[in-house]
Design an enzyme around this catalytic site. Structure first.
Site, PDB file in Angstrom:
ATOM      1  N   SER A 209       0.842  -1.192   0.000  1.00  0.00           N
ATOM      2  CA  SER A 209       0.000   0.000   0.000  1.00  0.00           C
ATOM      3  C   SER A 209       0.876   1.240   0.000  1.00  0.00           C
ATOM      4  O   SER A 209       2.014   1.211   0.500  1.00  0.00           O
ATOM      5  CB  SER A 209      -0.910   0.016   1.232  1.00  0.00           C
TER       6      SER A 209
ATOM      7  N   TYR B 299      -0.620  -0.847  10.615  1.00  0.00           N
ATOM      8  CA  TYR B 299      -0.882  -1.198   9.213  1.00  0.00           C
ATOM      9  C   TYR B 299       0.194  -0.623   8.302  1.00  0.00           C
ATOM     10  O   TYR B 299       0.711  -1.310   7.412  1.00  0.00           O
ATOM     11  CB  TYR B 299      -2.257  -0.664   8.818  1.00  0.00           C
TER      12      TYR B 299
END
Length: 236
Positions: A81, A114
């Site tokens: 990401s 994350y």
């Protein structure tokens, strides 16, 4: 076939079951992730976001690398990401710090966990390519696209509200999968790896994501954790 990345024993069992089928493995996509979930330790003693997003995939590839090598040419695609750009993993000595990757509850912030796991994904992909490309196995990391509507946000009501509001402007599942599929099957990428893709184009990740020393340090730490099993939390 079921595989629970939050349980290292489940990953090993999955790999053994797959090997028993005597099938080739030409494409392996490491895609599973969790985001914005409350702090919890897995049965292996590690923070769950780190284990599910990175360490479970690391062990899976470790267990199946002999199959990948026999199946060459083979490709691994690791879904990361753009969130990887907003964090770092190193301690004051320049080593990957387990205390950052698997923090205690009082130091845990779900979004930061994350981001760190997504940085791990790129470092892992790069080091995997360096190690296995001489054997015909390549690896690339990808960003699937901003704001794809999935259930990954289900653990935090605020993120769920934001995703619902943005849904008319988000990518479809097919659009979100496009970069992963491109890296998995594009003929022009045969034999090429160690790269990061966004919207089916190669782009440069963060400076730390390109750091070979950092990638090697993460690999060594990950090897130690999967070998140690449930002692991960004691390493803190």
């Amino acid at each position: 076939m079921m595989c629970d990345l939050a349980r290292l024993c489940s990953v090993r069992e999955f790999a053994q079951s797959f090997k028993a089928k005597k099938l080739p493995l030409h494409i392996l996509v490491c895609n599973a992730a969790v985001c914005t979930q409350p702090w919890r330790l897995t049965e292996d003693g590690l923070e769950s976001t780190f284990q599910i997003c990175h360490l479970g995939h690391f062990l899976l590839v470790q267990c199946l690398q002999d199959v990948l090598r026999r199946s060459a040419p083979a490709r691994v695609v690791v879904v990361s990401s753009e969130s990887h750009r907003f964090t770092d993993l190193l301690d004051s000595c320049g080593k990957v710090d387990l205390a950052l990757l698997s923090p205690p509850k009082k130091e845990y912030w779900s979004m930061l966990a994350y981001n760190r796991a997504k940085l791990c994904n790129i470092l892992f992909s790069n080091e995997l390519h360096r190690r296995l490309s001489p054997h015909g196995v390549t690896s690339n990391a990808v960003h699937p696209g901003n704001m794809i509507y999935t259930s990954i946000h289900r653990s935090w009501w605020l993120m769920t509200v934001l995703f619902m509001m943005a849904r008319p402007f988000t990518k479809s599942m097919q659009q979100g999968a496009a970069t992963t599929v491109y890296c998995a099957v594009a003929p022009e990428l045969e034999g090429l790896g160690g790269m990061y893709f966004n919207n089916c184009f190669r782009c440069m990740p963060s400076a730390q994501a390109q750091d070979q020393t950092c990638a090697a340090s993460l690999w060594e730490l990950s090897e130690r954790l999967v070998a140690e099993g449930s002692v991960g939390v004691q390493a803190l």
